[in-house]
Design an enzyme around this catalytic site. Structure first.
Site, PDB file in Angstrom:
ATOM      1  N   ASN A 100     -10.977  -7.505   9.597  1.00  0.00           N
ATOM      2  CA  ASN A 100     -10.305  -7.536   9.199  1.00  0.00           C
ATOM      3  C   ASN A 100      -9.791  -8.818   9.305  1.00  0.00           C
ATOM      4  O   ASN A 100      -9.629  -9.605  10.430  1.00  0.00           O
ATOM      5  CB  ASN A 100      -9.993  -6.539   9.211  1.00  0.00           C
ATOM      6  CG  ASN A 100      -8.079  -6.597   7.623  1.00  0.00           C
ATOM      7  OD1 ASN A 100      -7.140  -7.897   7.973  1.00  0.00           O
ATOM      8  ND2 ASN A 100      -7.896  -6.449   6.752  1.00  0.00           N
ATOM      9  N   CYS A 131      -0.991  -9.747   3.937  1.00  0.00           N
ATOM     10  CA  CYS A 131      -0.202  -8.835   4.424  1.00  0.00           C
ATOM     11  C   CYS A 131       1.991  -9.824   3.905  1.00  0.00           C
ATOM     12  O   CYS A 131       2.023 -11.009   4.320  1.00  0.00           O
ATOM     13  CB  CYS A 131      -0.139  -8.954   5.912  1.00  0.00           C
ATOM     14  SG  CYS A 131       0.982  -8.933   7.692  1.00  0.00           S
ATOM     15  N   ILE A 192      -4.610  -0.829  -2.953  1.00  0.00           N
ATOM     16  CA  ILE A 192      -2.920  -1.544  -2.373  1.00  0.00           C
ATOM     17  C   ILE A 192      -3.235  -2.248  -0.542  1.00  0.00           C
ATOM     18  O   ILE A 192      -3.021  -1.643   0.389  1.00  0.00           O
ATOM     19  CB  ILE A 192      -2.333  -1.865  -3.079  1.00  0.00           C
ATOM     20  CG1 ILE A 192      -1.610  -0.025  -2.304  1.00  0.00           C
ATOM     21  CG2 ILE A 192      -2.782  -2.108  -4.275  1.00  0.00           C
ATOM     22  CD1 ILE A 192      -0.499   0.136  -2.847  1.00  0.00           C
ATOM     23  N   GLY A 218       1.675   5.096   2.627  1.00  0.00           N
ATOM     24  CA  GLY A 218       1.369   6.731   2.848  1.00  0.00           C
ATOM     25  C   GLY A 218       1.985   6.935   1.321  1.00  0.00           C
ATOM     26  O   GLY A 218       1.555   6.425   0.374  1.00  0.00           O
ATOM     27  N   THR A 267      -2.318   5.570   6.960  1.00  0.00           N
ATOM     28  CA  THR A 267      -1.228   6.022   6.975  1.00  0.00           C
ATOM     29  C   THR A 267      -1.437   8.072   7.295  1.00  0.00           C
ATOM     30  O   THR A 267      -0.873   8.170   8.344  1.00  0.00           O
ATOM     31  CB  THR A 267      -0.157   6.285   6.017  1.00  0.00           C
ATOM     32  OG1 THR A 267       0.358   4.970   6.229  1.00  0.00           O
ATOM     33  CG2 THR A 267       0.948   6.799   6.895  1.00  0.00           C
TER      34      THR A 267
HETATM   35  C1  FMN Z   1       0.851   0.219  11.024  1.00  0.00           C
HETATM   36  C2  FMN Z   1      -0.207  -0.645   9.909  1.00  0.00           C
HETATM   37  C3  FMN Z   1      -0.401  -1.648  10.342  1.00  0.00           C
HETATM   38  C4  FMN Z   1      -1.788  -2.214   9.719  1.00  0.00           C
HETATM   39  N1  FMN Z   1      -2.329  -3.292   9.961  1.00  0.00           N
HETATM   40  C5  FMN Z   1      -3.525  -4.378   8.765  1.00  0.00           C
HETATM   41  C6  FMN Z   1      -3.636  -5.050   9.008  1.00  0.00           C
HETATM   42  O1  FMN Z   1      -4.131  -5.658  10.412  1.00  0.00           O
HETATM   43  N2  FMN Z   1      -4.438  -6.239   8.197  1.00  0.00           N
HETATM   44  C7  FMN Z   1      -3.755  -5.508   6.604  1.00  0.00           C
HETATM   45  O2  FMN Z   1      -5.125  -5.945   6.181  1.00  0.00           O
HETATM   46  N3  FMN Z   1      -3.944  -4.423   6.386  1.00  0.00           N
HETATM   47  C8  FMN Z   1      -2.794  -3.163   7.559  1.00  0.00           C
HETATM   48  N4  FMN Z   1      -1.874  -2.495   7.225  1.00  0.00           N
HETATM   49  C9  FMN Z   1      -2.153  -2.144   5.893  1.00  0.00           C
HETATM   50  C10 FMN Z   1      -2.930  -0.755   5.842  1.00  0.00           C
HETATM   51  O3  FMN Z   1      -4.652  -1.602   5.672  1.00  0.00           O
HETATM   52  C11 FMN Z   1      -3.495   0.032   4.350  1.00  0.00           C
HETATM   53  O4  FMN Z   1      -3.171  -1.634   3.244  1.00  0.00           O
HETATM   54  C12 FMN Z   1      -1.849   0.066   3.729  1.00  0.00           C
HETATM   55  O5  FMN Z   1      -1.498   0.861   4.609  1.00  0.00           O
HETATM   56  C13 FMN Z   1      -1.823   1.651   2.422  1.00  0.00           C
HETATM   57  O6  FMN Z   1      -2.548   2.479   2.698  1.00  0.00           O
HETATM   58  P1  FMN Z   1      -1.991   3.640   3.580  1.00  0.00           P
HETATM   59  O7  FMN Z   1      -1.111   4.610   2.545  1.00  0.00           O
HETATM   60  O8  FMN Z   1      -3.379   4.823   3.441  1.00  0.00           O
HETATM   61  O9  FMN Z   1      -2.127   3.648   4.869  1.00  0.00           O
HETATM   62  C14 FMN Z   1      -1.732  -1.778   8.157  1.00  0.00           C
HETATM   63  C15 FMN Z   1      -0.848  -0.333   7.800  1.00  0.00           C
HETATM   64  C16 FMN Z   1      -0.148  -0.376   8.720  1.00  0.00           C
HETATM   65  C17 FMN Z   1       0.965   1.107   8.920  1.00  0.00           C
END
Ligand code: FMN
Length: 304
Positions: A100, A131, A192, A218, A267
């Protein structure tokens, strides 16, 4: 016999459509006792920039009903340390490895891509233009079709690897951003990233996050994510990867039926570290129950 779960994401061949979402699985090592690292479709590692970055001041995580607000701010060890210290561990396993990529300017993204070129153990790049927790770069590129295309063009010039572009939900029209990045050379789009939000401590009357605002992830964001994946999948002719609140096989199947060729889980891993294994097994069971021979027969079969 062909593996019924195999998918091709713009040239990235995966043994199944389940990947770890960036930033929620580190570089895999901590999960070794809990997850069979040979069974994932891919590990998508924490966002990496050309040089190490300290990230945002604490507190950086707040729990919300059915979700999580984070403002990590892309703290990371930098691409050189990843390639030298972390990649050899991941390359012991058969799951694909996706880097990434993050930069403050288009050229900074391109520098990371350039560093990855020729490194065999990196199977694809995912460019993070979404981000919400950094002052420069990140979502400022993901909210504007021209700026998004500029980043993608810069990276495309430096890489022959499959190029996934990760989109932001913090836009009014996801379709025009998706179309712009595909025209600029993306082989696939993922969506997303988190939705911008905030939380307040009423006693101190201060924000609960050091960065004031953060990104919501989440189960709370799943319906929004599903709608955007459905919209994007109808608009572009490259594979779409669904992300957002997936915590069960049923969630993942909803995204696949909406048009996603693969999914990422983030998450949910924090409360159930083995969730990816359960989702892979659950997708396979569903195909068996429904008499579907191959996952690709299910992608985008939503009837409205
Ligand atoms: C603690 C944390 C750190 C994250 N760091 C990144 C990152 O470095 N690069 C990125 O593209 N997305 C990052 N994300 C976003 C996740 O990859 C993902 O797109 C987002 O959390 C939605 O998916 P989820 O609901 O399954 O967590 C991060 C999310 C969380 C919760």
């Amino acid at each position: 016999m062909e593996n019924p779960l195999s998918v091709n994401i713009g040239g990235l061949l995966l043994q199944n459509p389940v990947m770890t979402a960036s930033g929620t699985f580190g570089f895999g090592r901590e999960f070794e006792p809990l997850v069979d690292l040979n069974r994932l479709g891919a590990v998508i590692v924490k966002g990496l920039s050309r040089h190490p970055s300290p990230g945002n001041p604490p507190p950086r995580i707040v729990e919300t009903p059915c979700g999580l607000l984070n403002a990590i701010g892309l703290e990371n060890i930098g691409i050189d340390a990843f390639i030298g210290d972390k990649l050899p561990f991941l390359n012991q396993y058969s799951s694909a490895v996706v880097v990434n990529v993050y930069g403050e300017r288009p050229e900074a993204y391109a520098d990371v891509a350039d560093r990855c070129e020729g490194v065999d153990g990196i199977d694809a790049l995912e460019v993070n233009i979404s981000c919400p927790n950094v002052k420069a770069g990140g979502v400022s590129f993901g909210m504007d079709p021209e700026a998004a295309a500029e980043v993608v063009c810069a990276v495309r010039e430096k890489t022959t690897k499959p190029l996934i572009v990760k989109l932001s939900p913090n836009v009014t029209d996801i379709i025009c951003i998706a179309e712009a990045v595909v025209t600029a050379g993306a082989d696939a789009v993922s969506l997303i990233n988190t939705l911008t939000g905030m939380a307040i401590d009423i006693h101190s009357r201060r924000p609960k996050l050091g960065n004031v605002t953060g990104g919501l992830s989440g189960p709370a964001i799943k319906p929004v994510a599903l709608r955007m994946v459905w919209e994007a999948a109808r608009a572009v002719d490259v594979p779409v990867i669904g992300i957002g609140g997936i915590s069960t096989a049923e969630d993942a199947l909803e995204f696949i039926i909406a048009g996603a060729s693969a999914v990422q889980i983030g998450t949910a891993t924090f409360t159930n570290p083995g969730v990816t294994m359960e989702v892979i097994d659950g997708i396979q069971s569903f195909l068996n129950q429904e008499g579907i021979g191959h996952i690709t027969e299910l992608i985008g079969t939503l009837s409205t």
